[in-house]
Design a protein around this motif. Structure first.
Motif, PDB file in Angstrom:
ATOM      1  N   LYS A 180       0.839  -1.198   0.000  1.00 52.29           N
ATOM      2  CA  LYS A 180       0.000   0.000   0.000  1.00 52.29           C
ATOM      3  C   LYS A 180       0.882   1.260   0.000  1.00 52.29           C
ATOM      4  O   LYS A 180       0.638   2.203  -0.768  1.00 52.29           O
ATOM      5  CB  LYS A 180      -0.906  -0.019   1.234  1.00 52.29           C
ATOM      6  N   GLN A 181       1.909   1.249   0.832  1.00 54.47           N
ATOM      7  CA  GLN A 181       2.846   2.384   0.883  1.00 54.47           C
ATOM      8  C   GLN A 181       3.566   2.552  -0.462  1.00 54.47           C
ATOM      9  O   GLN A 181       3.747   3.672  -0.946  1.00 54.47           O
ATOM     10  CB  GLN A 181       3.880   2.183   2.004  1.00 54.47           C
ATOM     11  N   ARG A 182       3.966   1.428  -1.060  1.00 51.40           N
ATOM     12  CA  ARG A 182       4.650   1.481  -2.355  1.00 51.40           C
ATOM     13  C   ARG A 182       3.744   2.068  -3.427  1.00 51.40           C
ATOM     14  O   ARG A 182       4.147   2.911  -4.213  1.00 51.40           O
ATOM     15  CB  ARG A 182       5.113   0.073  -2.762  1.00 51.40           C
ATOM     16  N   ARG A 183       2.471   1.619  -3.452  1.00 51.06           N
ATOM     17  CA  ARG A 183       1.516   2.143  -4.430  1.00 51.06           C
ATOM     18  C   ARG A 183       1.275   3.631  -4.232  1.00 51.06           C
ATOM     19  O   ARG A 183       1.194   4.389  -5.202  1.00 51.06           O
ATOM     20  CB  ARG A 183       0.198   1.377  -4.355  1.00 51.06           C
ATOM     21  N   MET A 184       1.179   4.059  -2.983  1.00 51.76           N
ATOM     22  CA  MET A 184       0.981   5.489  -2.709  1.00 51.76           C
ATOM     23  C   MET A 184       2.198   6.286  -3.177  1.00 51.76           C
ATOM     24  O   MET A 184       2.050   7.343  -3.802  1.00 51.76           O
ATOM     25  CB  MET A 184       0.726   5.726  -1.215  1.00 51.76           C
TER      26      MET A 184
END
Length: 192
Positions: A28-32
């Motif tokens: 999720k952090q990577r996608r953000m």
């Protein structure tokens, strides 16, 4: 033993669940982060390259093409700069043992000669310092080339000194504008 194995399975399940949660959070952090970077990339592109509903991959492709075009322009401008440096260095007067450096303050800033009715208008930018002897030397050159100075105005614009000199010329056929330009360029160059 089955109870121990049960507890072990429960622990493994909890550990696996915890790993899945961590993986999900990292993803999720990577996608953000990717979303933020893609938005930044899109906003860095020129307006004409941005399409209304383009995908991330389209934006990345446009950015890659844009960077390649910029590299080509930089190369082309570098070649033009080198040619201009060659022209300037080839038009310098040899001054004995004195070598003129490649320092930009030694380069001719501006000499522009325009034909006007019955004469010429010469606009000279002498840089940031106005020296009266400098202007008088330029006037001597102009007079030697067969021009009669009828008007001279000096202005300061953005820290640069501009001299606008209007001259009448009796015989335009005998006025060599290239020679006049070269002499003025050299006089400005040598006065620095």
């Amino acid at each position: 033993m089955s109870e121990d194995q049960n507890q072990h399975n429960i622990l493994n399940s909890l550990v696996n669940d915890e790993k899945k949660i961590i993986r999900r959070e990292v993803e999720k952090q990577r996608r953000m982060q990717m979303s933020i970077l893609c938005s930044s990339l899109r906003s860095s592109l020129p307006f004409h390259l941005i399409k209304e509903k383009s995908s991330v991959s389209d934006n990345i492709g446009e950015a890659a093409n844009y960077v390649q075009n910029l590299k080509e322009k930089v190369t082309e401008l570098g070649k033009k700069r080198d040619k201009l440096k060659e022209i300037i260095s080839s038009s310098m007067i040899e001054t004995g043992n004195i070598e003129l450096s490649a320092d930009p303050s030694n380069l001719v800033k501006c000499v522009n000669i325009n034909l006007i009715p019955d004469g010429v208008e010469i606009v000279i930018c002498t840089g940031t310092e106005d020296r009266s002897s400098h202007l008088s030397g330029l006037m001597k050159i102009i007079l030697q080339e067969g021009c009669d100075v009828v008007h001279c105005v000096t202005n300061q614009v953005n820290g640069n000194i501009f001299h606008t000199i209007r001259c009448e010329v009796e015989d335009m056929a005998h006025l060599d504008l290239t020679r006049l330009q070269t002499k003025l360029d050299h006089a400005i160059l040598l006065s620095r």
